[in-house]
Design an enzyme around this catalytic site. Structure first.
Site, PDB file in Angstrom:
ATOM      1  N   ASP A 156       0.838  -1.200   0.000  1.00  0.00           N
ATOM      2  CA  ASP A 156       0.000   0.000   0.000  1.00  0.00           C
ATOM      3  C   ASP A 156       0.873   1.250   0.000  1.00  0.00           C
ATOM      4  O   ASP A 156       2.073   1.202   0.275  1.00  0.00           O
ATOM      5  CB  ASP A 156      -0.873   0.038   1.262  1.00  0.00           C
ATOM      6  CG  ASP A 156      -1.882  -1.100   1.321  1.00  0.00           C
ATOM      7  OD1 ASP A 156      -2.125  -1.728   0.268  1.00  0.00           O
ATOM      8  OD2 ASP A 156      -2.408  -1.343   2.418  1.00  0.00           O
ATOM      9  N   ASP A 158       0.930   4.365   2.291  1.00  0.00           N
ATOM     10  CA  ASP A 158       0.402   4.867   3.560  1.00  0.00           C
ATOM     11  C   ASP A 158       0.816   6.322   3.736  1.00  0.00           C
ATOM     12  O   ASP A 158       2.014   6.628   3.778  1.00  0.00           O
ATOM     13  CB  ASP A 158       0.921   4.033   4.727  1.00  0.00           C
ATOM     14  CG  ASP A 158       0.482   2.583   4.647  1.00  0.00           C
ATOM     15  OD1 ASP A 158      -0.737   2.348   4.729  1.00  0.00           O
ATOM     16  OD2 ASP A 158       1.349   1.700   4.489  1.00  0.00           O
TER      17      ASP A 158
END
Length: 228
Positions: A156, A158
């Site tokens: 991901d 973040d």
């Protein structure tokens, strides 16, 4: 380089490089995946928890005698360990916002191969133009700050938005559109308020009510900018 001259106030998500990794590793039991060699180069991350000294909190400076709650991480996602370090162990500190300013995704050797880094390169100018204080956390922040590549194709992105005051509705909707637009890598945005942090996506889904992460544990609240 340090984010600011020491001492400085610490905040959750700050990365700390240890002054004496062998001494720290010898001072307590650690998981098999972490040792002094790793800790000599891998930063630890400040986490939300009560310090060992109840008279002190994360707003103390690095000359404080209190222990600081931190998380250790290895190369794999499951390799995580929560502990405390003495303030005197802080050799240097880098915030998520300093990581964003350094923009090291631009020259990372895998910048074209990894969706997370491609996504960062695309959205960074948009975030800068919007004028929101933003930083990089998680695996991408760790990789860019330390040079230890823990990213993989499914990582991901973040991000941390610093919001001392409530976000404008227009900014929330703009960030929501940015999340929807990130199809290569999942965009996870946390918002830091003076009282804790929350997931922006949760606030967007509920219309306001969120689980606020605080030093004393998660708190369900309707207004994360108001003290419980």
């Amino acid at each position: 380089m340090p984010d600011a001259p020491l001492p400085r106030p610490l905040q959750p998500h700050d990365l700390i490089w240890l002054r004496d990794a062998p001494a720290f590793a010898a001072s307590q039991p650690l998981p098999a995946w972490v040792d002094a060699t790793w800790l000599a180069v891998a930063p630890v991350v400040v986490r939300r928890d009560l310090p060992c000294d109840p008279t002190c909190d994360l707003t103390c400076d690095l000359t404080c005698d209190s222990s600081i709650p931190v998380g250790l991480r290895g190369r794999r996602r499951e390799e995580r360990h929560g502990t405390w370090i003495e303030a005197s162990q802080c050799a240097r500190v880098m915030s998520p916002f300093a990581i964003a300013r350094a923009a090291r995704w631009q020259d990372h050797p895998r910048r074209l191969a990894l969706p997370a880094l491609r996504t960062l390169a695309r959205i960074a100018p948009l975030l800068d133009a919007r004028g929101l204080p933003w930083g990089v956390t998680g695996a991408a922040g760790f990789t860019l700050a330390s040079g230890l590549d823990v990213l993989h194709p499914g990582s991901d992105v973040d991000l941390l938005i610093d919001a001392a005051a409530p976000l404008d509705q227009a900014d929330e909707q703009w960030l929501a559109a940015l999340i929807d637009d990130c199809t290569e890598a999942r965009l996870d945005i946390q918002v830091a308020t003076p009282h804790g942090g929350f997931a922006l996506l949760e606030r967007l889904r509920t219309g306001g009510r969120v689980l606020l992460k605080t030093a004393t544990g998660p708190v369900r609240c309707a207004d994360p900018w108001q003290a419980a």
